[in-house]
Scaffold this active site. Structure first.
Site, PDB file in Angstrom:
ATOM      1  N   SER A  72      -2.708  14.131  24.681  1.00 13.28           N
ATOM      2  CA  SER A  72      -2.059  15.261  25.357  1.00 13.28           C
ATOM      3  C   SER A  72      -3.143  15.127  26.879  1.00 13.28           C
ATOM      4  O   SER A  72      -4.178  15.586  26.677  1.00 13.28           O
ATOM      5  CB  SER A  72      -2.651  16.379  24.709  1.00 13.28           C
ATOM      6  OG  SER A  72      -1.703  16.484  23.425  1.00 13.28           O
ATOM      7  N   LYS A 147       4.540  19.630  26.149  1.00  9.35           N
ATOM      8  CA  LYS A 147       3.379  19.989  25.272  1.00  9.35           C
ATOM      9  C   LYS A 147       2.592  21.129  25.801  1.00  9.35           C
ATOM     10  O   LYS A 147       2.247  21.951  25.118  1.00  9.35           O
ATOM     11  CB  LYS A 147       2.289  18.703  25.339  1.00  9.35           C
ATOM     12  CG  LYS A 147       1.315  18.737  24.497  1.00  9.35           C
ATOM     13  CD  LYS A 147       1.588  19.463  23.162  1.00  9.35           C
ATOM     14  CE  LYS A 147       0.170  19.491  22.118  1.00  9.35           C
ATOM     15  NZ  LYS A 147      -0.572  18.431  21.802  1.00  9.35           N
TER      16      LYS A 147
END
Length: 205
Positions: A72, A147
């Site tokens: 991420s 995300k």
């Protein structure tokens, strides 16, 4: 099963070796052996190092291979990384996950992947081995944007009952700034999000 070539910045878990994985001395060695290379590290500088250091993944790639970054990280830098890997004749997917350790161990992660659609389709059997909810989100970087939307939704739900109710009924929300249509999906342990590109190839939602 799949043939695994693995490398860790610390040490490869003994359980992986016992299960049949082959430990490699560097990311370069992994890329030389594998057709599809998966990366998952803590932050953007770590991805850059894994990809582009002297003995990194990029040094071992040859045309036709695919790199999948499941970290991420920054959507902006993700696009830069994708451009560099594409220039080597390889595909690049950004595919961050939601679900934590439990999802990883149980193979129930939510996976949000951006990049070339054909590369995504090629990787789907591998994604299915790791995740339960798997969504193609559009061009490179959109996996990271999705995300981010996921994390914002998770953080906001305790404070906005209406949003929580919307999520429970799978109401679709649209991120206008990024051109990403986000659908909130109820999951057993946490709110997760998937997305489709609102680019004319799919209906904005």
């Amino acid at each position: 099963g799949h043939t695994l070539f693995v490398h860790s910045r610390s040490s490869v878990p003994e359980g992986l070796i016992a299960a049949g994985a082959t430990a490699c001395a560097s990311g370069q060695a992994v890329a030389q052996q594998a057709d599809i290379v998966f990366i998952m590290v803590p932050d953007t500088p770590h991805v850059a190092d894994v990809l582009f250091s002297a003995n990194g993944v990029g040094a071992g790639l040859s045309a036709g291979k695919t790199v999948v970054d499941m970290s991420s990280i920054s959507p902006i830098e993700t696009k830069v990384f994708a451009t560099k890997i594409n220039a080597l004749g390889c595909d690049y997917l950004d595919a961050p996950v939601s679900g934590g350790d439990t999802g990883a161990r149980n193979g129930t992660l939510t996976i949000m992947a951006g990049g070339d659609r054909a590369a995504f389709d090629q990787c789907m059997p591998l994604f299915e081995a790791m995740g339960k909810v798997i969504r193609y989100t559009g061009a490179a970087g959109t996996g990271q944007h999705t995300k981010m939307a996921n994390q914002i939704a998770i953080a906001a739900c305790p404070y906005f009952p209406a949003l929580r109710a919307a999520a429970s009924s799978a109401t679709r929300l649209t991120s206008l700034r990024r051109g990403i249509a986000v659908m909130l999906i109820p999951a057993p342990t946490a709110l997760t999000a998937s997305a489709h590109a609102a680019d004319g190839t799919s209906e904005p939602r």
